[in-house]
Scaffold this motif. Sequence first.
Motif, mmCIF file in Angstrom:
data_model
loop_
_atom_site.group_PDB
_atom_site.id
_atom_site.type_symbol
_atom_site.label_atom_id
_atom_site.label_comp_id
_atom_site.label_asym_id
_atom_site.label_seq_id
_atom_site.Cartn_x
_atom_site.Cartn_y
_atom_site.Cartn_z
ATOM 1 N N CYS A 237 -23.380 -98.707 -77.813
ATOM 2 C CA CYS A 237 -23.387 -97.528 -78.680
ATOM 3 C C CYS A 237 -21.951 -97.286 -79.128
ATOM 4 O O CYS A 237 -21.076 -98.093 -78.880
ATOM 5 N N GLU A 239 -19.801 -95.444 -77.900
ATOM 6 C CA GLU A 239 -18.878 -95.257 -76.774
ATOM 7 C C GLU A 239 -18.317 -96.578 -76.234
ATOM 8 O O GLU A 239 -17.349 -96.559 -75.463
ATOM 9 N N ASN A 241 -19.193 -98.498 -73.821
ATOM 10 C CA ASN A 241 -19.000 -98.572 -72.370
ATOM 11 C C ASN A 241 -20.178 -99.243 -71.680
ATOM 12 O O ASN A 241 -20.839 -98.686 -70.833
ATOM 13 N N HIS A 244 -26.622 -100.496 -73.493
ATOM 14 C CA HIS A 244 -27.845 -99.762 -73.177
ATOM 15 C C HIS A 244 -29.033 -100.723 -73.130
ATOM 16 O O HIS A 244 -29.189 -101.555 -74.024
ATOM 17 N N CYS A 297 -24.401 -91.693 -70.266
ATOM 18 C CA CYS A 297 -23.478 -92.092 -71.335
ATOM 19 C C CYS A 297 -23.226 -90.873 -72.218
ATOM 20 O O CYS A 297 -24.169 -90.161 -72.578
ATOM 21 N N CYS A 299 -22.928 -90.670 -75.224
ATOM 22 C CA CYS A 299 -23.613 -90.738 -76.525
ATOM 23 C C CYS A 299 -24.941 -89.976 -76.492
ATOM 24 O O CYS A 299 -25.503 -89.689 -77.546
ATOM 25 N N ARG A 301 -27.784 -91.108 -74.999
ATOM 26 C CA ARG A 301 -28.889 -91.991 -74.573
ATOM 27 C C ARG A 301 -28.953 -91.966 -73.054
ATOM 28 O O ARG A 301 -27.919 -91.974 -72.382
HETATM 29 ZN ZN LIG Z 1 -24.152 -94.710 -75.027
#
Ligand SMILES: [Zn+2]
Length: 411
Positions: A237, A239, A241, A244, A297, A299, A301
């Motif tokens: 995403c 981010e 990181n 997902h 996260c 974001c 999600r």
């Molecule tokens: Zn995310």
Amino acid sequence: MDSEKRFEYLNRRLRGIAQYAYKHSPAIKNKMDAAGVKPRDIQTVKDLEKLPITKKTELMELQKKNPPLGGFEGVPLHALRRIYISPGPLYEPGETEYDELGWAQGMYAAGFRPGDIAINTFSYHMVPFAMQMVDNSLFRIGCITIPTGVGNTEQQVNILKNLRVKAFCGTPSFLLNLAEKAEELGLDLRKDLILRVGFVAAEMLSESLRSELEERFGMIIRQGYGTADIRCLGYECMEKNGMHIPDDKIVEIVDPQTGKQLGPGKTGEIVATTFDRSYPLIRFGTGDLSTLTETRCPCGRTSPRLLKILGRVDQATKVRGLFIHPGQVDDVAARFPQIARCRVRITRSAHKDEMTFLIELTGEEGQSDKLREGIERSVRDIMKVRGEVQFVPKGTIPDGGKKIEDQRTWE
Ligand SMILES: [Zn+2]
């Protein structure tokens, strides 16, 4: 979905696919029968441990014995639209309808939006990725696809410019080729082109190459991860990181030797289950190593994420009872810009494992006891195993070779 709801959802879909596959896929039925497992024994993700992991080599063997698909297909052959061929060779059924979510979720997360003009530079021949997965997923989002495939860089640059292409799908190295060709043709990447988003896969993406490409084009680049058989298993995403896990897959991280599930934070093999009725793979071993996290996260999600791919299972090994893998070798090297190439060599003497960290330096005059000690400390920190550093002359370590060389013999 919060984690509890997601757990329920995945368990429900797992029960469904276990029932379906047992009934419709002869290969899955054989595997379950051999393990003494009935569909009703598979109620939750934890129950998957009762089943053996299916490896790629096993798929290939069964396909040879029982062509074309080894009995893994979950629909009659005449219902298939295509058969794809991946290196191996391994054959994959291409169903009439494509209803997978993962890649489309990944492209959307990267910033692809309805109405965007997208160039799909993955290869359209033989392998299922470009046509079946990427093309269908772009259509699902509402993008307009230009199916260019690989190669023809000059023509592709002209297409980017003349058709006002906003989105790129392909490998990071091909995007770099396009950048170089466009500049060679006298174009300004930011002014003459309007590439804004890129979805890359099928190749390792280094952070340095990502930021270079993002900077040169003025675009955002996100990556996805998956296999020809299971399709998308993770996507980044905004981010950046981890990746997902899409909602239509079950991903387990398991001990490659025992097949038991490992909790978040532990490194093991990525094993996946899909709910695809035409190709209902249950517990497919990808051969890739990773770690999973369930932390939230930013974001929004709520799906768990795979932290980066850490190398191949067949390149991981145990040293003095501790699991080591190629990703750790890279992590040590990343701490020292002086390291040009490195490789870990495992030997055995007097019934004890010994680990040597072979290092080629960018400049040979850089060898020092201080550097040696620093690297040895990092090896201990990251790999949890004591190893001795040995500086070797340039050209000793082959290009693109194994990160871990196991020279032990067991007699
Ligand atoms: Zn995310």
